[in-house]
Design a protein around this motif. Structure first.
Motif, mmCIF file in Angstrom:
data_model
loop_
_atom_site.group_PDB
_atom_site.id
_atom_site.type_symbol
_atom_site.label_atom_id
_atom_site.label_comp_id
_atom_site.label_asym_id
_atom_site.label_seq_id
_atom_site.Cartn_x
_atom_site.Cartn_y
_atom_site.Cartn_z
ATOM 1 N N LEU A 1 3.668 -9.702 7.264
ATOM 2 C CA LEU A 1 3.795 -10.332 6.110
ATOM 3 C C LEU A 1 2.392 -10.816 5.962
ATOM 4 N N PHE A 2 1.519 -10.133 4.863
ATOM 5 C CA PHE A 2 0.468 -10.335 4.882
ATOM 6 C C PHE A 2 0.053 -11.331 3.796
ATOM 7 N N VAL A 3 -0.501 -12.359 4.212
ATOM 8 C CA VAL A 3 -0.843 -13.610 3.326
ATOM 9 C C VAL A 3 -2.449 -13.646 2.942
ATOM 10 N N SER A 4 -2.764 -13.097 1.717
ATOM 11 C CA SER A 4 -4.002 -12.846 1.544
ATOM 12 C C SER A 4 -4.733 -13.835 0.393
ATOM 13 N N ASN A 5 -6.080 -14.074 0.458
ATOM 14 C CA ASN A 5 -6.519 -14.674 -0.387
ATOM 15 C C ASN A 5 -6.571 -13.944 -1.717
ATOM 16 N N HIS A 6 -6.708 -14.477 -2.847
ATOM 17 C CA HIS A 6 -6.527 -14.010 -4.242
ATOM 18 C C HIS A 6 -7.576 -13.817 -5.109
ATOM 19 N N ARG A 7 -8.131 -12.920 -5.360
ATOM 20 C CA ARG A 7 -9.365 -12.907 -6.293
ATOM 21 C C ARG A 7 -9.131 -12.016 -7.464
ATOM 22 N N ASP A 8 -8.326 -10.947 -7.463
ATOM 23 C CA ASP A 8 -7.892 -10.005 -8.506
ATOM 24 C C ASP A 8 -6.350 -9.657 -8.587
ATOM 25 N N ILE A 9 -5.711 -9.662 -9.690
ATOM 26 C CA ILE A 9 -4.376 -9.512 -9.832
ATOM 27 C C ILE A 9 -3.804 -8.446 -9.203
ATOM 28 N N ALA A 10 -4.505 -7.006 -9.548
ATOM 29 C CA ALA A 10 -4.013 -5.906 -9.076
ATOM 30 C C ALA A 10 -4.659 -5.352 -8.043
ATOM 31 N N MET A 11 -6.095 -5.467 -7.785
ATOM 32 C CA MET A 11 -6.839 -4.959 -6.857
ATOM 33 C C MET A 11 -6.699 -5.458 -5.355
ATOM 34 N N ASP A 12 -6.333 -6.803 -5.366
ATOM 35 C CA ASP A 12 -6.244 -7.220 -3.929
ATOM 36 C C ASP A 12 -5.290 -6.566 -3.163
ATOM 37 N N PRO A 13 -3.753 -6.433 -3.649
ATOM 38 C CA PRO A 13 -2.745 -5.843 -2.902
ATOM 39 C C PRO A 13 -3.244 -4.073 -2.915
ATOM 40 N N SER A 14 -4.059 -3.733 -3.942
ATOM 41 C CA SER A 14 -4.085 -2.165 -3.913
ATOM 42 C C SER A 14 -5.207 -1.776 -2.936
ATOM 43 N N PHE A 15 -6.203 -2.663 -2.475
ATOM 44 C CA PHE A 15 -6.981 -2.393 -1.482
ATOM 45 C C PHE A 15 -6.565 -2.652 -0.136
ATOM 46 N N VAL A 16 -5.725 -3.599 -0.147
ATOM 47 C CA VAL A 16 -4.648 -3.931 1.159
ATOM 48 C C VAL A 16 -3.969 -2.493 1.611
ATOM 49 N N ASN A 17 -3.431 -1.890 0.485
ATOM 50 C CA ASN A 17 -2.431 -0.955 0.455
ATOM 51 C C ASN A 17 -3.446 0.319 0.962
ATOM 52 N N TRP A 18 -4.645 0.586 0.275
ATOM 53 C CA TRP A 18 -5.400 1.598 0.688
ATOM 54 C C TRP A 18 -5.918 1.751 2.053
ATOM 55 N N ALA A 19 -6.355 0.359 2.591
ATOM 56 C CA ALA A 19 -6.477 0.228 3.841
ATOM 57 C C ALA A 19 -5.583 0.749 4.886
ATOM 58 N N LEU A 20 -4.342 0.209 4.575
ATOM 59 C CA LEU A 20 -3.365 0.376 5.184
ATOM 60 C C LEU A 20 -2.833 2.027 5.627
ATOM 61 N N PHE A 21 -2.883 2.710 4.385
ATOM 62 C CA PHE A 21 -2.599 3.957 4.054
ATOM 63 C C PHE A 21 -3.645 4.863 4.829
ATOM 64 N N SER A 22 -4.696 4.336 4.969
ATOM 65 C CA SER A 22 -5.835 5.150 5.587
ATOM 66 C C SER A 22 -5.798 5.166 7.102
ATOM 67 N N GLU A 23 -4.936 4.268 7.512
ATOM 68 C CA GLU A 23 -4.699 4.133 9.063
ATOM 69 C C GLU A 23 -3.433 4.361 9.401
ATOM 70 N N ASN A 24 -2.643 5.099 8.396
ATOM 71 C CA ASN A 24 -1.225 5.408 8.613
ATOM 72 C C ASN A 24 -0.182 4.659 8.772
ATOM 73 N N PHE A 25 -0.416 3.249 8.181
ATOM 74 C CA PHE A 25 0.603 2.060 8.206
ATOM 75 C C PHE A 25 1.362 2.619 6.863
ATOM 76 N N HIS A 26 2.569 1.947 6.773
ATOM 77 C CA HIS A 26 3.311 1.834 5.577
ATOM 78 C C HIS A 26 2.729 0.972 4.600
ATOM 79 N N THR A 27 2.749 1.373 3.269
ATOM 80 C CA THR A 27 2.072 0.470 2.224
ATOM 81 C C THR A 27 3.350 -0.743 1.907
ATOM 82 N N VAL A 28 2.844 -1.695 1.360
ATOM 83 C CA VAL A 28 3.603 -3.024 1.229
ATOM 84 C C VAL A 28 4.327 -3.095 0.036
ATOM 85 N N ARG A 29 5.422 -4.002 -0.053
ATOM 86 C CA ARG A 29 5.891 -4.537 -1.187
ATOM 87 C C ARG A 29 4.920 -5.530 -1.671
#
Length: 369
Positions: free
Chosen positions: A107-135
């Protein structure tokens, strides 16, 4: 999804069978076409919108017509994401994933600066290291347009209902949301959620204990002790930092008008404009720092919020823009970085400059405090 009654149908992301119907609704939406045309062709759309819409619909049918699953949608989004990173960032980095397990749900609890980009960058980092992307949790205040709701739910977003009124309806909504998060974590998906409602427009990242209390609604119903339930969620604090905020001037305008008149009235497409600005605007260096899973020892929601804040402050990556705005360690920065940031500030209307500077400077206070 199960063939019996789907208790999360009103809030969950779409499944494979729902992707094509949602795509067709989006493409046939007049508001979606108006929004795209007004952003992409602002001058032409006023006079030739009626002629451009059929062409735009054919384009989207060509691009999206064969998408019939979540995986295919994620691949399409991945292409857009790579293009966005290449064209709007000078560098994208991340840290902390080496301490997490790719086979584990978090359960990733994140600071929030951008509506779409915050979770998108989190997802891209996860994807880059073969983690499953988030809901991705998204407030229904952003989904006033049906096409926006469709677009978000096609991309693994689920709805946080903030507009419900009445104690009974609010408790029902919180219970369903808490149950959905727990069910997702136990089954097939990690979750991303912001640490509080709305973006931190002033640069102060602060976790709202109400978010933690929402997590526990499902645990309380099952009579599971607070600390035990919180530990079972595998909460990981995340700090997303942008060297440049594409929406800094928009945020400052809102804060300025609130301070001057006590109110701020959003325009019809303002949330969508913020999403678009965040996607296409220049961001400089973006860093995503993943913290350590919360291990336990918490008596209440406030203590959990304090630990999340402590990790976010500790892991937040300070950029030259932050240090220049705070006038700290400037001697160690390049003349080019200093000149570029000062030029950015000078291009902002004078009445907003101080607010923008504070926005960039505030994380430095957290970091050094």
């Amino acid at each position: 999804m199960p063939t019996n009654i789907d208790k999360f149908s009103d809030i969950r992301p779409y499944n494979d069978q729902e992707i094509q119907p949602a795509i067709k609704r989006v493409i046939n939406s007049e508001e979606f076409m108006d929004a795209i045309l007004s952003f992409r062709f602002p001058k032409l759309s006023k006079y030739l919108g009626f002629a451009l819409k059929p062409l735009l619909r054919r384009y989207f049918l060509y691009k999206w017509g064969s998408i019939d699953s979540i995986d295919k949608m994620q691949k399409v989004v991945g292409v857009y994401m790579q293009h966005m990173i290449d064209s709007t960032t000078t560098k994208f980095t991340y840290s902390g994933l080496d301490k997490l397990d790719p086979e584990q749900n978090y359960l990733f609890v994140s600071n929030h600066r951008d509506i779409a980009m915050d979770p998108s960058f989190v997802n891209w980092a996860l994807f880059s290291e073969n983690f499953h992307t988030v809901r991705i949790a998204i407030g229904d205040n952003l989904l006033s347009k049906p096409f926006v709701s469709d677009l978000m739910r096609m991309n693994k977003s689920f709805i946080v209902r903030r507009s419900v009124t009445g104690v009974r309806e609010m408790m029902k909504s919180l219970s369903t949301l808490s149950d959905f998060i727990c069910t997702s974590l136990k089954s097939d998906s990690s979750i991303w959620i912001a640490q509080k409602e709305g973006r931190a427009k002033d640069g102060f990242d602060k976790t709202d204990p109400a978010i933690i209390k929402m997590f526990y609604v499902n645990g309380k119903k099952q009579k599971i002790p607070f600390d035990e339930y919180i530990k079972s969620l595998n909460i990981v604090p995340v700090a997303v930092s942008y060297e440049l905020d594409p929406c800094d001037q928009q945020k400052a305008r809102e804060l300025y008008e609130l301070s001057e008149s006590g109110q701020y009235n959003k325009s019809q497409f303002e949330d969508i404009e913020s999403i678009v600005s965040g996607i296409i605007g220049q961001k400089g260096h973006v860093h995503v720092a993943f913290g350590k899973p919360l291990s336990g020892g918490f008596e209440n929601a406030e203590q959990v919020a304090e630990e999340i804040d402590a990790q976010i402050y500790r892991n937040y990556f300070l950029h030259p823009s932050n240090l220049i705005a705070a006038q700290q360690d400037v001697d160690n920065l390049s003349a080019q970085d200093i000149a570029a940031f000062k030029a950015r500030i000078q291009a902002i209307p004078p009445e907003l400059q101080e607010t923008v500077l504070k926005m960039y400077a505030n994380p430095v206070g957290h970091f050094t405090g």
